[in-house]
Design a protein around this motif. Structure first.
Motif, PDB file in Angstrom:
ATOM      1  N   LYS A  45     -55.335  79.476  -0.873  1.00 31.15           N
ATOM      2  CA  LYS A  45     -54.722  80.801  -0.682  1.00 31.15           C
ATOM      3  C   LYS A  45     -53.483  80.901  -1.545  1.00 31.15           C
ATOM      4  CE  LYS A  45     -55.896  80.781   4.189  1.00 31.15           C
ATOM      5  NZ  LYS A  45     -55.404  80.090   5.381  1.00 31.15           N
ATOM      6  N   LYS A  69     -43.460  76.631   8.456  1.00 28.78           N
ATOM      7  CA  LYS A  69     -43.556  77.241   9.790  1.00 28.78           C
ATOM      8  C   LYS A  69     -44.771  78.122   9.964  1.00 28.78           C
ATOM      9  CE  LYS A  69     -38.784  77.202  11.362  1.00 28.78           C
ATOM     10  NZ  LYS A  69     -37.534  77.918  11.317  1.00 28.78           N
ATOM     11  N   LEU A  70     -45.270  78.696   8.866  1.00 25.47           N
ATOM     12  CA  LEU A  70     -46.348  79.670   9.044  1.00 25.47           C
ATOM     13  C   LEU A  70     -47.450  79.612   7.989  1.00 25.47           C
ATOM     14  CD1 LEU A  70     -47.492  82.132  10.564  1.00 25.47           C
ATOM     15  CD2 LEU A  70     -46.101  83.596   9.108  1.00 25.47           C
ATOM     16  N   LEU A  71     -47.063  79.618   6.716  1.00 23.98           N
ATOM     17  CA  LEU A  71     -48.074  79.839   5.676  1.00 23.98           C
ATOM     18  C   LEU A  71     -49.101  78.725   5.607  1.00 23.98           C
ATOM     19  CD1 LEU A  71     -45.735  81.186   2.830  1.00 23.98           C
ATOM     20  CD2 LEU A  71     -46.950  82.473   4.587  1.00 23.98           C
ATOM     21  N   ALA A  72     -48.658  77.495   5.821  1.00 17.76           N
ATOM     22  CA  ALA A  72     -49.587  76.362   5.758  1.00 17.76           C
ATOM     23  C   ALA A  72     -49.671  75.688   7.118  1.00 17.76           C
ATOM     24  CB  ALA A  72     -49.114  75.362   4.712  1.00 17.76           C
ATOM     25  N   ASN A  73     -50.832  75.169   7.439  1.00 11.89           N
ATOM     26  CA  ASN A  73     -50.935  74.262   8.584  1.00 11.89           C
ATOM     27  C   ASN A  73     -50.915  72.869   7.971  1.00 11.89           C
ATOM     28  OD1 ASN A  73     -51.743  72.513  10.602  1.00 11.89           O
ATOM     29  ND2 ASN A  73     -52.923  74.094  11.644  1.00 11.89           N
ATOM     30  N   VAL A  75     -51.091  70.025   8.916  1.00 12.45           N
ATOM     31  CA  VAL A  75     -52.011  68.969   9.366  1.00 12.45           C
ATOM     32  C   VAL A  75     -53.143  68.814   8.338  1.00 12.45           C
ATOM     33  CG1 VAL A  75     -53.577  68.215  11.212  1.00 12.45           C
ATOM     34  CG2 VAL A  75     -51.486  69.441  11.791  1.00 12.45           C
ATOM     35  N   ILE A  76     -53.609  69.933   7.796  1.00 12.03           N
ATOM     36  CA  ILE A  76     -54.744  69.862   6.873  1.00 12.03           C
ATOM     37  C   ILE A  76     -54.474  70.492   5.513  1.00 12.03           C
ATOM     38  CG2 ILE A  76     -56.638  69.680   8.547  1.00 12.03           C
ATOM     39  CD1 ILE A  76     -56.968  72.777   8.209  1.00 12.03           C
TER      40      ILE A  76
ATOM     41  N   LEU B  57     -54.655  84.900   8.278  1.00 10.77           N
ATOM     42  CA  LEU B  57     -54.025  83.644   7.869  1.00 10.77           C
ATOM     43  C   LEU B  57     -54.852  82.444   8.332  1.00 10.77           C
ATOM     44  CD1 LEU B  57     -51.635  82.501   6.248  1.00 10.77           C
ATOM     45  CD2 LEU B  57     -50.388  82.312   8.400  1.00 10.77           C
ATOM     46  N   ARG B  58     -54.804  82.119   9.610  1.00  4.84           N
ATOM     47  CA  ARG B  58     -55.694  81.128  10.225  1.00  4.84           C
ATOM     48  C   ARG B  58     -55.865  81.599  11.665  1.00  4.84           C
ATOM     49  NH1 ARG B  58     -51.465  78.428   8.040  1.00  4.84           N
ATOM     50  NH2 ARG B  58     -50.576  78.252  10.118  1.00  4.84           N
ATOM     51  N   ARG B  65     -46.908  82.270  16.865  1.00  5.17           N
ATOM     52  CA  ARG B  65     -45.495  82.402  16.467  1.00  5.17           C
ATOM     53  C   ARG B  65     -44.890  83.715  16.952  1.00  5.17           C
ATOM     54  NH1 ARG B  65     -48.686  79.253  13.697  1.00  5.17           N
ATOM     55  NH2 ARG B  65     -47.856  77.399  12.662  1.00  5.17           N
ATOM     56  N   GLU B  94     -52.396  75.936  17.228  1.00  5.24           N
ATOM     57  CA  GLU B  94     -51.475  76.409  16.193  1.00  5.24           C
ATOM     58  C   GLU B  94     -50.026  76.338  16.672  1.00  5.24           C
ATOM     59  OE1 GLU B  94     -51.221  77.444  13.111  1.00  5.24           O
ATOM     60  OE2 GLU B  94     -53.289  77.386  12.426  1.00  5.24           O
ATOM     61  N   VAL B 101     -56.109  70.311  14.826  1.00  4.76           N
ATOM     62  CA  VAL B 101     -56.343  71.588  14.184  1.00  4.76           C
ATOM     63  C   VAL B 101     -57.842  71.871  14.233  1.00  4.76           C
ATOM     64  CG1 VAL B 101     -56.413  70.408  11.933  1.00  4.76           C
ATOM     65  CG2 VAL B 101     -56.015  72.834  11.993  1.00  4.76           C
TER      66      VAL B 101
END
Lengths: 90, 137
Positions: A45, A69-73, A75-76, B57-58, B65, B94, B101
């Motif tokens: 993305k 905090k938001l755009l990426a997770n 963990v993966i 987003l996911r 949030r 999340e 995840v």
């Protein structure tokens, strides 16, 4: 005083080794369209973000916080931030 | 039993949840909107399924949030059971309230089949009537 916006591109990609079924599906579709020699496709993305901040260091720090905090997770996913220099907003 | 059902923009199983809880406990749960920051004293918090924020987003990322989430984390830390179903489960992951995840199915096909669940522990409010090792379907 002139307000300066920093434009940044944040790229989020799956960490290597994380299975990417979407990329695999695209890879298969490319092969079926006759594009030979495609070794692999991974999908990610891109976020184009404009921040009202004249100091690149502070802009970078804010963008890192946004990614964490938001755009990426994380963990993966990995993320990469590129600042696009010089965009003035009158 | 007093309970609360949390509703996000895009939640769509909240009404089933409210009905189920009322049938089982005899008391209608409170409905809490995601923009609230406080939850009255309750014995159970439920995050129902749906497509919060259109899965943008996911799945669950944006809902996790929102303003209500710190209150949920606080209650969870204080020992109040929190149940997340479907998208609610994704929101809890999340939000970091559950580890790990959720990932896309490895196969490129839609999967719809019955799965069996193995009870790993009965030391939980959700599984205490089962026995460890029991397989449920």
């Amino acid at each position: 005083m002139e307000r300066v916006a920093v434009k940044a591109i944040v790229t989020v990609t799956l960490k290597s080794g994380v299975l990417d079924p979407q990329g695999k599906a695209i890879e298969g579709a490319l092969a079926s369209l006759g594009f030979s020699g495609v070794d692999s496709v991974r999908q990610g993305k891109i976020f184009e973000i404009e921040v009202q901040e004249s100091d690149p260091g502070r802009a970078s720090a804010a963008l890192s916080a946004m990614a964490e905090k938001l755009l990426a997770n994380t963990v993966i996913e990995n993320y990469r931030i590129e600042l696009v220099p010089g965009k003035d907003i009158a | 039993m007093n309970s609360a059902v949390i509703v996000f923009p895009g939640s769509n199983r909240d009404r089933d949840m409210i009905e189920a809880i009322e049938k089982i406990s005899g008391r209608a749960p409170l409905t809490i909107w995601y923009a609230d920051t406080e939850i009255p004293a309750v014995d159970l918090i439920v995050i129902p399924g749906g497509f919060s924020y259109g899965d943008y987003l996911r799945s669950g990322a944006i809902a996790a949030r929102t303003p209500i989430m710190p209150a949920i984390s606080e209650r969870a830390a204080a020992g109040v059971p929190v149940l997340g179903i479907c998208n609610g489960f994704q929101i809890l992951c999340e939000a970091g309230l559950l580890p790990g995840v959720l990932m896309r199915n490895a196969s490129l096909r839609f999967v719809c089949r019955e799965v069996h669940l193995c009870v790993e522990t009965s030391n939980s409010v959700f599984t205490k009537l089962y026995h460890p090792g029991e397989v449920i379907r």
